[in-house]
Design a protein around this motif. Structure first.
Motif: not given
Length: 563
Positions: A145-152, A374-375
């Motif tokens: 989830a942190a990876v997805g937020m980081a990319v966003a 997703g996040v």
């Protein structure tokens, strides 16, 4: 539907809308490195993480450096998950003495949880030890989830910044996501779940005598902590095989509502974060409104289909495959939430939904899960569609497309198209091949269009990093474990890397002041055009597949035909 159902829907939308600016403003402070109310109590944890990793938080990366760091980190995560599953029988915290997991299932699960898919071809309570659940699966629920937020956030910086190659520091972004956003929300949610009756213990399974005098083994474990982050991080993997329909995962109507709400709060909040970081807050609300409008439209269609009269039984709103504690409305509502987000948690069997309702669940995933999504993943997916929409609008008026002061040119559009088409190709090619191979067809429980839907849903779910499934497909085979793992990898990283490339390209561009020919992106017209682009891409790409599955099954149902 009852008055209570309408009231619950109204409360849900109201709370989600009210929490969006609160969560969004907090996340902006977190990712901009500003002081906030969690800086003091949790700041030491952030500093400790940098010390252990040897990271200089002031040093930023180009998009290539960001991508390489991300890929190395995720490949390492896959190797760790795979190794732990292969030797879990010899590790502690295994009171049921569960054996090691097969190599192909271990590989599939490792890729699944690292890619935020959480596809499961196994029953958690009979396969995974407590240590495996906590050390690998729960940890990856946070990290993926942190990876997805980081990319966003990196994508957002690429749009907001000018004449620079820097889009942030990957290690800083995933640390701040985990420490300040995911961890506090998970702790609060876990406490509520435990208070309502969700299990959280290291005690072994309990053998009890039922009212009929038979023996039954009640599975326990540290479930509540994993349930919290699986919802907040839009992961979806169930601690128990029945997932959120299991009373130990979701004991009451309150926990069911809470789980549905926390699935959307970070994806919705990111629209506000984006608006403030790019200094276009109205545009952020337009994105939120577009997502909400599409979500409510698909939910209404799905509910209408589920409640319509089934001529085979003579009535609608069938309870087969649904949890009696939650009923039809909450089952359908949960299904549209979890497939709009790349969550995959379920409180009912999606295979038991009406044909068109099941088709809506599939379509939500096929559209890229950009309806909140997703996040992080849903938001950078939506940004790709926004750039495509702006490009199409520019072509319509014969001008170079511009978006928030940045010209959209061939390089950016090449990456956008690649990111949008890669998961689509994985779904269609994988489904086509599996529909003719005997080794794949042998896993089907149902024949006809519903059997085809089982295969189509599996590839849509894995390519979309969702993780939910149509019950009936035995996916725990060498063929499906390997093929679906590859599809999950494509669905995750064939989108992330092009998205970061677009972010890096946009960050280097100079600001172009708006002119009379600039297409306004904070209007209702833009929202309508954006919805049309999303629907047309999804409809034209997947209409043949949906026609062979849920649509044909619907017309067969109307004629009273079964198979």
């Amino acid at each position: 539907m009852t008055f209570y159902d309408y009231f619950q829907l109204l409360v849900y939308v109201g709370l989600l809308t009210a929490l969006t600016p609160v969560i969004g403003a907090f996340m902006e402070n977190v990712f901009e490195g500003r002081k906030h109310f969690l800086s003091v109590p949790l700041g030491w944890l952030e500093s400790l993480a940098y010390l252990i990793m040897g990271v200089d938080e002031t040093e930023e990366m180009s998009w290539k450096q960001y991508s390489i760091a991300l890929l190395i980190f995720n490949v390492f995560g896959i190797l760790v998950l795979f190794a732990v599953q292969m030797v879990q029988a010899g590790l502690p915290l295994n009171p049921q003495h569960l054996p090691n997991i097969s190599w192909h299932s271990s590989f599939n699960t490792a890729v699944s949880f690292v890619t935020n898919t959480n596809w499961q071809g196994y029953a958690g309570e009979t396969t995974m030890s407590y240590l495996t659940q906590m050390l690998t699966l729960t940890v990856q629920n946070f990290l993926s989830a942190a990876v997805g937020m980081a990319v966003a956030i990196a994508f957002t910086r690429g749009i907001a910044r000018r004449s620079t190659q820097a889009i942030g520091n990957y290690w800083v972004d995933i640390t701040r996501s985990s420490v300040y956003v995911l961890l506090p929300l998970s702790v609060i949610t876990t406490l509520v779940l435990v208070a309502e009756g969700a299990v959280q213990t290291l005690a072994p399974y309990l053998e009890v005598i039922t009212l009929e005098g038979a023996k039954q083994l009640l599975p326990f474990g540290p479930a509540a902590s994993q349930i919290a982050i699986k919802m907040i991080g839009t992961n979806g993997g169930g601690f128990f095989n029945a997932n959120s329909a299991h009373p130990f995962e979701s004991p009451t109507a309150l926990t069911n509502f809470l789980e549905m709400l926390v699935i959307f709060i970070i994806p919705a909040g990111l629209t506000y974060t984006y608006g403030t970081m790019t200094k276009s807050r109205k545009h952020g609300w337009v994105i939120f409104g577009t997502m909400l409008a599409m979500f409510l439209g698909f939910t209404a269609f799905s509910l209408a289909s589920e409640y319509m009269t089934n001529p085979i039984f003579g009535y609608g709103g069938l309870m087969e495959g649904k949890e009696a504690r939650f009923g039809v409305f909450n089952s359908v509502f949960f299904s549209t939430i979890t497939t709009s987000a790349s969550c995959g948690a379920v409180n009912a069997m999606h295979s038991s939904l009406s044909p068109l309702s099941g088709g809506i669940a599939m379509l939500n995933i096929m559209l890229g899960e950009v309806i909140f999504g997703g996040v992080g993943a849903g938001f950078y997916g939506m940004l790709l569609f926004i750039l495509l929409t702006v490009f199409i609008a520019g072509l319509m008026v014969g001008r170079t497309p511009e978006y928030l002061g940045k010209k959209i040119e061939a390089r950016e559009m090449t990456m956008v198209i690649l990111a949008i088409l890669a998961p689509c190709a994985a779904i269609l090619v994988g489904t086509g091949i599996s529909s003719v191979l005997p080794v794949a067809l042998s896993s089907l429980q149902n024949k006809g269009p519903h059997g085809f839907s089982e295969i189509l849903y599996a590839f849509a779910s894995t390519a979309g990093n969702n993780g939910s499934a149509f019950g009936g497909l035995n996916a725990n085979t060498v063929y499906y474990n390997l093929v679906l793992a590859v599809v999950m990898f494509i669905g995750r990283f064939a989108v992330i890397v092009p998205a970061l490339a677009v972010a890096g390209s946009l960050a280097q561009k100079k600001y172009s002041p708006p002119s009379s020919g600039t297409f306004e992106v904070d209007s209702i017209l833009f929202a309508v055009l954006l919805m049309c682009v999303i629907l047309i891409v999804g409809a034209l790409t997947f209409l043949p597949g949906l026609s062979l599955g849920p649509i044909v099954e619907h017309f067969m149902m109307l004629k009273g035909q079964v198979f």
